[in-house]
Design a protein around this motif. Structure first.
Motif, PDB file in Angstrom:
ATOM      1  N   ARG A  18       0.822  -1.212   0.000  1.00  0.00           N
ATOM      2  CA  ARG A  18       0.000   0.000   0.000  1.00  0.00           C
ATOM      3  C   ARG A  18       0.854   1.258   0.000  1.00  0.00           C
ATOM      4  O   ARG A  18       0.522   2.241  -0.659  1.00  0.00           O
ATOM      5  CB  ARG A  18      -0.932  -0.008   1.210  1.00  0.00           C
ATOM      6  N   VAL A  19       1.951   1.232   0.736  1.00  0.00           N
ATOM      7  CA  VAL A  19       2.848   2.401   0.766  1.00  0.00           C
ATOM      8  C   VAL A  19       3.445   2.636  -0.616  1.00  0.00           C
ATOM      9  O   VAL A  19       3.481   3.767  -1.107  1.00  0.00           O
ATOM     10  CB  VAL A  19       3.953   2.203   1.828  1.00  0.00           C
ATOM     11  N   VAL A  20       3.904   1.562  -1.263  1.00  0.00           N
ATOM     12  CA  VAL A  20       4.484   1.702  -2.598  1.00  0.00           C
ATOM     13  C   VAL A  20       3.421   2.140  -3.597  1.00  0.00           C
ATOM     14  O   VAL A  20       3.678   2.995  -4.466  1.00  0.00           O
ATOM     15  CB  VAL A  20       5.167   0.383  -3.026  1.00  0.00           C
ATOM     16  N   PHE A  21       2.217   1.606  -3.487  1.00  0.00           N
ATOM     17  CA  PHE A  21       1.146   1.999  -4.404  1.00  0.00           C
ATOM     18  C   PHE A  21       0.789   3.472  -4.239  1.00  0.00           C
ATOM     19  O   PHE A  21       0.412   4.133  -5.215  1.00  0.00           O
ATOM     20  CB  PHE A  21      -0.103   1.124  -4.195  1.00  0.00           C
ATOM     21  N   ARG A  22       0.928   3.995  -3.025  1.00  0.00           N
ATOM     22  CA  ARG A  22       0.651   5.404  -2.796  1.00  0.00           C
ATOM     23  C   ARG A  22       1.588   6.292  -3.615  1.00  0.00           C
ATOM     24  O   ARG A  22       1.193   7.354  -4.094  1.00  0.00           O
ATOM     25  CB  ARG A  22       0.802   5.711  -1.307  1.00  0.00           C
ATOM     26  N   TYR A  23       2.819   5.830  -3.818  1.00  0.00           N
ATOM     27  CA  TYR A  23       3.781   6.595  -4.606  1.00  0.00           C
ATOM     28  C   TYR A  23       3.631   6.372  -6.102  1.00  0.00           C
ATOM     29  O   TYR A  23       3.737   7.300  -6.892  1.00  0.00           O
ATOM     30  CB  TYR A  23       5.214   6.228  -4.203  1.00  0.00           C
ATOM     31  N   LEU A  24       3.381   5.135  -6.513  1.00  0.00           N
ATOM     32  CA  LEU A  24       3.400   4.807  -7.936  1.00  0.00           C
ATOM     33  C   LEU A  24       2.040   4.922  -8.617  1.00  0.00           C
ATOM     34  O   LEU A  24       1.967   5.272  -9.795  1.00  0.00           O
ATOM     35  CB  LEU A  24       3.941   3.391  -8.140  1.00  0.00           C
ATOM     36  N   GLN A  25       0.961   4.568  -7.943  1.00  0.00           N
ATOM     37  CA  GLN A  25      -0.392   4.608  -8.505  1.00  0.00           C
ATOM     38  C   GLN A  25      -0.523   3.768  -9.782  1.00  0.00           C
ATOM     39  O   GLN A  25      -1.181   4.165 -10.740  1.00  0.00           O
ATOM     40  CB  GLN A  25      -0.816   6.061  -8.801  1.00  0.00           C
ATOM     41  N   ASN A  26       0.145   2.625  -9.812  1.00  0.00           N
ATOM     42  CA  ASN A  26       0.070   1.728 -10.959  1.00  0.00           C
ATOM     43  C   ASN A  26       0.193   0.297 -10.445  1.00  0.00           C
ATOM     44  O   ASN A  26       1.267  -0.112 -10.010  1.00  0.00           O
ATOM     45  CB  ASN A  26       1.188   2.046 -11.954  1.00  0.00           C
ATOM     46  N   LYS A  27      -0.897  -0.461 -10.509  1.00  0.00           N
ATOM     47  CA  LYS A  27      -0.889  -1.793  -9.896  1.00  0.00           C
ATOM     48  C   LYS A  27       0.013  -2.767 -10.648  1.00  0.00           C
ATOM     49  O   LYS A  27       0.572  -3.682 -10.047  1.00  0.00           O
ATOM     50  CB  LYS A  27      -2.304  -2.351  -9.773  1.00  0.00           C
ATOM     51  N   TYR A  28       0.206  -2.576 -11.954  1.00  0.00           N
ATOM     52  CA  TYR A  28       1.085  -3.455 -12.709  1.00  0.00           C
ATOM     53  C   TYR A  28       2.544  -3.244 -12.318  1.00  0.00           C
ATOM     54  O   TYR A  28       3.312  -4.202 -12.208  1.00  0.00           O
ATOM     55  CB  TYR A  28       0.898  -3.234 -14.211  1.00  0.00           C
ATOM     56  N   ALA A  29       2.916  -1.992 -12.098  1.00  0.00           N
ATOM     57  CA  ALA A  29       4.288  -1.701 -11.661  1.00  0.00           C
ATOM     58  C   ALA A  29       4.534  -2.237 -10.258  1.00  0.00           C
ATOM     59  O   ALA A  29       5.613  -2.766  -9.972  1.00  0.00           O
ATOM     60  CB  ALA A  29       4.548  -0.200 -11.708  1.00  0.00           C
ATOM     61  N   VAL A  30       3.538  -2.132  -9.380  1.00  0.00           N
ATOM     62  CA  VAL A  30       3.680  -2.647  -8.017  1.00  0.00           C
ATOM     63  C   VAL A  30       3.828  -4.168  -8.049  1.00  0.00           C
ATOM     64  O   VAL A  30       4.678  -4.741  -7.352  1.00  0.00           O
ATOM     65  CB  VAL A  30       2.480  -2.226  -7.137  1.00  0.00           C
TER      66      VAL A  30
END
Length: 168
Positions: A64-76
């Protein structure tokens, strides 16, 4: 004076800078290497390395922390499934910046930024032998003599075999 001001604003507003760094981080994660200017690469390195460190522990919170920065589920997903296992034993320094030169249009310094563990060329290339300055013989002369020596040994080995065949 800019004492103790280490953050490069890149001549952008905060929202533009945040979006640009997020997009560049996504591209770096998906493609493993991108070409950009040196200033942007240094800013991206500071932005993406904590995310790579966070990806080493695959928990819901870290995702969730990483998704907050990237906003891309494929990259996460790519980050946690493919990149994190490769960098698990590395204590830091996940990216490498390689300077290319200057861009022709505006003379900006251009460079590659890449993930260290995903560059096959750097990983597989053995170190070149050191050249000594005292050597008078050239490498090509040594290679030529080395190539001639096995050929003469093979010819000597074949000669007795041919003589035995003629005798029969």
């Amino acid at each position: 004076m800019r004492h103790n001001k280490k953050f490069n604003h890149l001549s952008r507003t905060a929202s533009h800078r945040k979006a640009m760094l997020a997009n560049m981080a996504i591209s770096l994660i998906m493609h493993k290497r991108i070409t950009t200017t040196l200033a942007k690469a240094k800013a991206l390195k500071m932005y993406v390395e904590p995310l790579l460190t966070r990806s080493k522990t695959d928990t819901t919170t870290s995702r969730r922390v990483v998704f907050r920065y990237l906003q891309n589920k494929y990259a996460v997903t790519e980050l946690f499934k493919e990149i994190a296992p490769k960098i698990a034993d590395r204590p830091g320094g996940y990216t490498r910046i390689i300077k290319i030169g200057t861009r022709q249009g505006d003379a900006a310094d251009v460079c590659f930024i890449e993930l260290v563990d995903f560059d096959e060329n750097m990983a597989k290339t053995p170190k070149a032998a050191k050249k000594t300055r005292r050597s008078r013989r050239s490498k090509s002369a040594e290679a030529a003599t080395a190539a001639k020596a096995p050929a003469t040994e093979e010819a000597k080995a074949e000669a007795p075999a041919e003589e035995a065949a003629k005798a029969e």
